[in-house]
Design a protein around this motif. Structure first.
Motif, short mmCIF file in Angstrom:
data_model
loop_
_atom_site.label_atom_id
_atom_site.label_comp_id
_atom_site.label_asym_id
_atom_site.label_seq_id
_atom_site.Cartn_x
_atom_site.Cartn_y
_atom_site.Cartn_z
N GLY A 78 0.83 -1.20 0.00
CA GLY A 78 0.00 0.00 0.00
C GLY A 78 0.86 1.25 0.00
N ARG A 79 0.24 2.38 -0.29
CA ARG A 79 0.95 3.66 -0.33
C ARG A 79 0.62 4.47 0.92
NH1 ARG A 79 -1.32 5.72 -4.53
NH2 ARG A 79 -2.48 7.43 -3.59
N ASP A 80 1.67 5.02 1.56
CA ASP A 80 1.47 5.84 2.75
C ASP A 80 0.47 6.96 2.47
OD1 ASP A 80 3.18 4.58 4.60
OD2 ASP A 80 4.94 5.61 3.79
N ALA A 81 -0.44 7.16 3.42
CA ALA A 81 -1.46 8.20 3.25
C ALA A 81 -1.98 8.60 4.62
CB ALA A 81 -2.60 7.69 2.38
N ALA A 82 -2.74 9.68 4.62
CA ALA A 82 -3.42 10.15 5.83
C ALA A 82 -4.63 10.96 5.38
CB ALA A 82 -2.48 11.02 6.68
N PRO A 83 -5.72 10.88 6.13
CA PRO A 83 -6.88 11.69 5.76
C PRO A 83 -6.61 13.17 5.98
CG PRO A 83 -7.24 10.62 7.87
CD PRO A 83 -5.95 10.08 7.33
N ALA A 84 -7.39 14.00 5.29
CA ALA A 84 -7.27 15.45 5.49
C ALA A 84 -7.62 15.80 6.94
CB ALA A 84 -8.18 16.18 4.51
N PRO A 85 -6.97 16.83 7.50
CA PRO A 85 -5.91 17.64 6.90
C PRO A 85 -4.58 16.89 6.85
CG PRO A 85 -6.27 18.30 9.18
CD PRO A 85 -7.32 17.27 8.86
N HIS A 86 -3.86 17.06 5.74
CA HIS A 86 -2.61 16.35 5.54
C HIS A 86 -1.50 16.96 6.40
CE1 HIS A 86 -4.65 14.19 2.47
NE2 HIS A 86 -4.84 15.26 1.72
N PRO A 87 -0.44 16.19 6.65
CA PRO A 87 0.66 16.70 7.50
C PRO A 87 1.28 17.97 6.92
CG PRO A 87 0.88 14.34 7.14
CD PRO A 87 -0.21 14.80 6.23
N GLU A 88 1.68 18.86 7.80
CA GLU A 88 2.39 20.08 7.42
C GLU A 88 3.70 20.15 8.18
OE1 GLU A 88 1.94 22.39 5.24
OE2 GLU A 88 -0.04 21.81 4.50
#
Length: 204
Positions: A78-88
């Motif tokens: 799988g591909r690394d991801a995160a739900p919004a809001p995305h990391p800043e």
């Protein structure tokens, strides 16, 4: 073909050819119009993390990487991801991550333009090696190109002609989406090319 689509299709074909040649060889454009030799991308290069905390593609059994909360896609990887809001600030991403992102957006936008209009990120396979990733990019690009060739003037002006659910496609005329996809291919292609250069310099 609508005359205003022709230069955008030409730009897409040019960017696609340059990136594919840059990844697979045996020749690539040096930037001055001459061809130079290039080796196909290796798996080590595909997964190379030039800085700590990169987002990449990973075995699902290993879980997401630093700052990610999930691994998107289907299959054992799988591909690394995160739900919004995305990391800043946004995490630095590997060639593997960038290729997966590009291939997915091309294939899915094609599906949501003249396909089933049903494909989701959770259904899109994530490539576990460089050769498969390059083939997936080519397949996604060919599917998107077919969607472009099927568009007439009316389609270009139609808001929501592409129903791709992970962007602004349902709210914008299709001609704007065509332009957007081109800039995605151009800027991610440039990033991938630079990472190839850095990898090569590191291993001299």
């Amino acid at each position: 073909m609508p005359p205003r689509l022709a230069p955008l299709l030409e730009q897409f074909d040019f960017a696609r050819r340059r990136l594919t040649n840059r990844l697979a060889g045996p020749l690539m454009d040096s930037g001055s119009g001459t061809d130079v030799g290039v080796e196909p991308m290796t798996d080590d290069e595909y997964f190379w993390e030039p800085v700590p905390g990169c987002w990449s593609v990973r075995r699902r059994s290993s879980g997401p990487g630093p700052g990610a909360t999930l691994l998107t896609g289907t299959g054992d990887w799988g591909r690394d991801a995160a739900p919004a809001p995305h990391p800043e600030p946004p995490p630095f991403t590997t060639i593997a991550w960038r290729l997966s992102h590009l291939s997915e957006l091309l294939a899915m936008r094609a599906d949501h333009t003249n396909g089933s209009h049903a494909m989701t990120r959770e259904e899109y396979p994530v490539a576990a090696d460089a050769a498969t990733a390059v083939a997936a990019l080519d397949a996604g690009a060919e599917a998107w190109r077919s969607a472009l060739l099927a568009a007439d003037d009316r389609a270009l002006d139609t808001v929501g002609h592409s129903t791709y659910p992970y962007g602004s496609d349902p709210e914008n005329p299709f001609i704007d989406i065509v332009w957007w996809v081109n800039q995605e291919l151009l800027h991610h292609g440039a990033e991938i090319a630079l990472l190839r250069d850095l990898y090569r310099a590191r291993h001299r």
